[in-house]
Structures are given as structure tokens and as C-alpha cells.
Design a protein around this motif. Structure first.
Motif: not given
Length: 175
Positions: A85-90
Motif C-alpha cells: 500500500h505504501i510503496f506501490g510494489r508487490k
């Protein structure tokens, strides 16, 4: 001096703050790109049975890793969910136990490229020879080969890029 932090430092600190004490034996290794953050922690190997063969010890280590994976699943899912959610990466997870590193999850991202006929023929040769199932697999095989055989050069290049980022951050900034 810039207060902007390098992405690797930000990620390392973020995960260090959220990982429960004792989950891993030492600070985690963080590897990331545009799509994925990979977190690899280290755990102690099981106490070896003095009478165990090399194969039996390998099975014991594999079972140890499996138990760790199941025991920590919920914690890792919660941390990964927040990070995504914070970093936009899996977020992918792995563990090192002794001399074995096992990934629990990773992404496989399609990448588009344009190839000339000679390059396509090279991929087709790998497919025809049974080295790969498809052109896509053949291209992945080629990338892995380059990565394995040029690791020193790639490490030097990554270090140079990190240094450029530090110099850029230390330079004059416009308001």
C-alpha cells in the motif's frame, strides 16, 4: 546536504521497524525494482543430528524452512500488505538457512523488447535445441546467463549508480 534518503535505505529502515524481534537472525536483505520488493531474512539452521547423512540433513533443513514459512505466514502477509500500500510494489519473501536460500514467492513480469532477425534466430535455436520451451523462456535464459557470468561487472555498475545518486543528493538544490 540533502535530507532525501536513498530508496534502499528507506525500505531497509521501514522493514526493520516492522519486523518482530527474533523473526530473523540478522538484518534482512532488501532487493527491489520498479515492480517488486524482495525481503530475504536469515534463520539459524537446525541442530545437526551427528548420525545424519548429508541428504537427511538437507531434508531436515528443508522441513525447518517449511515450518518457519508456515509459522510466520500471517506476520509476513500483514507487513507485505502495508508495504504494498505504501510503496506501490508487490512484496516477495525468502529465507536463507545455512547455505540454502529459498524464495517463498516472487513475481514474473512480462517485458517487451524488439529483436532483429539474428537475435530472434538465436532464441529459436535455443528453443529448437530444447534449452527453452519458447522464445520468452529463451530470452529469460539469456538474461540469467548474462547475470551469472557478469556479476562482478554488474556489481561495479550498481555501486557506481549508487555513488552518482549520493553525489547528486549532495549537490546544489533549487528551491
Amino acid at each position: 546536504m540533502s535530507t532525501r534518503r536513498a530508496p534502499a535505505e528507506t525500505l531497509r529502515d521501514w522493514f526493520a521497524e516492522r519486523l518482530p524481534d527474533g523473526l530473523f537472525d540478522e538484518p534482512v536483505k532488501i532487493v527491489f525494482d520498479r515492480e517488486e520488493i524482495t525481503v530475504i531474512g536469515s534463520i539459524a539452521a537446525p541442530t545437526p543430528d551427528p548420525g545424519a547423512s548429508e541428504i537427511e540433513q538437507a531434508v531436515a533443513t528443508a522441513n525447518w524452512i517449511k515450518t518457519f514459512r508456515e509459522r510466520t505466514r500471517q506476520t509476513r502477509i500483514e507487513i507485505a500488505s502495508d508495504a504494498e500500500h505504501i510503496f506501490g510494489r508487490k512484496v516477495s519473501w525468502g529465507v536463507t538457512c545455512g547455505d540454502i536460500t529459498q524464495m517463498f514467492s516472487t513475481l514474473s513480469i512480462p517485458v517487451m523488447t524488439r529483436l532483429r532477425q539474428s537475435e530472434r534466430r538465436l532464441l529459436d535455436t535455443l528453443v529448437d535445441a530444447g534449452v527453452a520451451r519458447s522464445r520468452s523462456d529463451a530470452l529469460g535464459w539469456c538474461v540469467r546467463q548474462v547475470g551469472e557470468h557478469t556479476e562482478t561487472w554488474l556489481s561495479d555498475l550498481r555501486e557506481a549508480m549508487r555513488r552518482v545518486e549520493e553525489v547528486r543528493d549532495a549537490g546544489p538544490h533549487t528551491q
